[in-house]
Design a protein around this motif. Sequence first.
Motif, short mmCIF file in Angstrom:
data_model
loop_
_atom_site.label_atom_id
_atom_site.label_comp_id
_atom_site.label_asym_id
_atom_site.label_seq_id
_atom_site.Cartn_x
_atom_site.Cartn_y
_atom_site.Cartn_z
N GLY A 114 0.79 -1.23 0.00
CA GLY A 114 0.00 0.00 0.00
C GLY A 114 0.82 1.27 0.00
O GLY A 114 0.27 2.36 0.20
N ALA A 115 2.11 1.16 -0.24
CA ALA A 115 2.96 2.35 -0.23
C ALA A 115 2.69 3.23 -1.45
O ALA A 115 2.30 2.74 -2.51
CB ALA A 115 4.43 1.95 -0.20
N LYS A 116 2.90 4.52 -1.29
CA LYS A 116 2.72 5.47 -2.38
C LYS A 116 4.10 5.83 -2.93
O LYS A 116 4.87 6.53 -2.28
CB LYS A 116 2.00 6.72 -1.90
CG LYS A 116 1.58 7.65 -3.03
CD LYS A 116 0.71 8.77 -2.51
CE LYS A 116 0.25 9.67 -3.66
NZ LYS A 116 -0.60 10.79 -3.18
N LEU A 117 4.38 5.32 -4.12
CA LEU A 117 5.69 5.52 -4.74
C LEU A 117 5.54 6.24 -6.09
O LEU A 117 6.33 6.03 -7.01
CB LEU A 117 6.39 4.17 -4.93
CG LEU A 117 6.88 3.52 -3.62
CD1 LEU A 117 6.96 2.01 -3.78
CD2 LEU A 117 8.24 4.08 -3.21
N THR A 118 4.54 7.08 -6.18
CA THR A 118 4.31 7.83 -7.40
C THR A 118 5.53 8.67 -7.76
O THR A 118 6.07 9.38 -6.92
CB THR A 118 3.08 8.76 -7.24
OG1 THR A 118 1.97 7.99 -6.80
CG2 THR A 118 2.74 9.45 -8.54
N ASP A 119 5.96 8.54 -9.02
CA ASP A 119 7.12 9.31 -9.53
C ASP A 119 8.42 8.98 -8.80
O ASP A 119 9.40 9.73 -8.93
CB ASP A 119 6.87 10.82 -9.44
CG ASP A 119 5.73 11.27 -10.35
OD1 ASP A 119 5.72 10.85 -11.51
OD2 ASP A 119 4.87 12.03 -9.90
N ALA A 120 8.46 7.91 -8.06
CA ALA A 120 9.69 7.54 -7.36
C ALA A 120 10.72 7.01 -8.34
O ALA A 120 10.39 6.38 -9.36
CB ALA A 120 9.39 6.48 -6.30
N ASP A 121 11.98 7.25 -8.05
CA ASP A 121 13.09 6.76 -8.88
C ASP A 121 13.69 5.53 -8.22
O ASP A 121 14.39 5.62 -7.22
CB ASP A 121 14.15 7.86 -9.04
CG ASP A 121 15.27 7.44 -9.98
OD1 ASP A 121 15.22 6.31 -10.53
OD2 ASP A 121 16.22 8.23 -10.18
#
Length: 344
Positions: A239-246
């Motif tokens: 459920g982690a939010k990794l939007t736009d993560a590199d």
Amino acid sequence: MTDKRRRLPSQRTILLVAAVLLLAGLVWMLGPGARWVVDLDVDVTKLPEKDLATAADAVRGRALAIATGVVALAAVYYTARNAETARRAVELTQQTSTRTLELTEQGQVTDRYTKAIQQLGDSDNLHIRIGGIYALERIARDSERDHSTVQEVLTAFVREYAPDPAQPAAQVAEDGKTQVEPFRKVPADVQAALTVISRANMLGADLTGANLALARLVGADLTGAKLAGADLIGADLTGAKLTDADLTSADLIGAMLTRADLTDAILADADLTGALLTRADLTGAMLADADLTGARLIKADLTDAILTGAKLTRAQYNSAEAKRHASPPPHFLDDPPKEQAQSA
């Protein structure tokens, strides 16, 4: 120029002279001046003395009324001026009090920050370090100006953690399946720092190359996080939010990413061997050359995902949305499961 300015009379002097002249004029007008005005206006030879006296009294009354009006106007002017001066004084006092309060608060925050850093640097006591981490979280919440500084301190603390290289976090069994062993779990203080980073609105956290094997990051907000080359073997990112993560070249072997939001995330050349990506949102994600061997992509959304060169040997992607708009569509490499083989 300076000499001329010094020679000019002050406003108070001008007003004092005007008041003296007005008073002198009023005294003169109440005395012989009234008769002089009457003499200028009428021919005194044609009026009896009684009428002349009445006319002089009328002139005195009018002069007195005018003087009273002037005094009243002056009083109104000075009242308004005093009120404005008082208002400015109150504003200045408030500004001074606010500034003093701000300086006091900043001093208190500085003291708290210094103590927290000292606690964080205590290499002998784990509990003191954890206390320092949570103290920094409180500072980040209380002081907006120190938020980014606290973020940099905590991310640097996490990046500095180096595990024992003799304790592997994952190994490959004889059947080819990846097994994550709980030998290299992140220390409690590093986990505390990660918890703070993920919940204190610290977007874009720089965790490049961090050693986060088996870290617990359930529901963490890591939007825009820099995790290139990070060790996330067996990490729980459910459920982690990794939007736009590199996550370029990140090691996500056996990581749990169920329902994780990886929209537009960069996972190029990442190792996702055996990763659990059930119902994960990979919309627009860059997965070029990623290793998804044995990964579980059941009901994952791969709309517009870039899968060029991705390795999906033994990957489970039944009902995944990879069939539409994914690149390359719709076939995967190596040995696709029955569902994919039948559709081909």
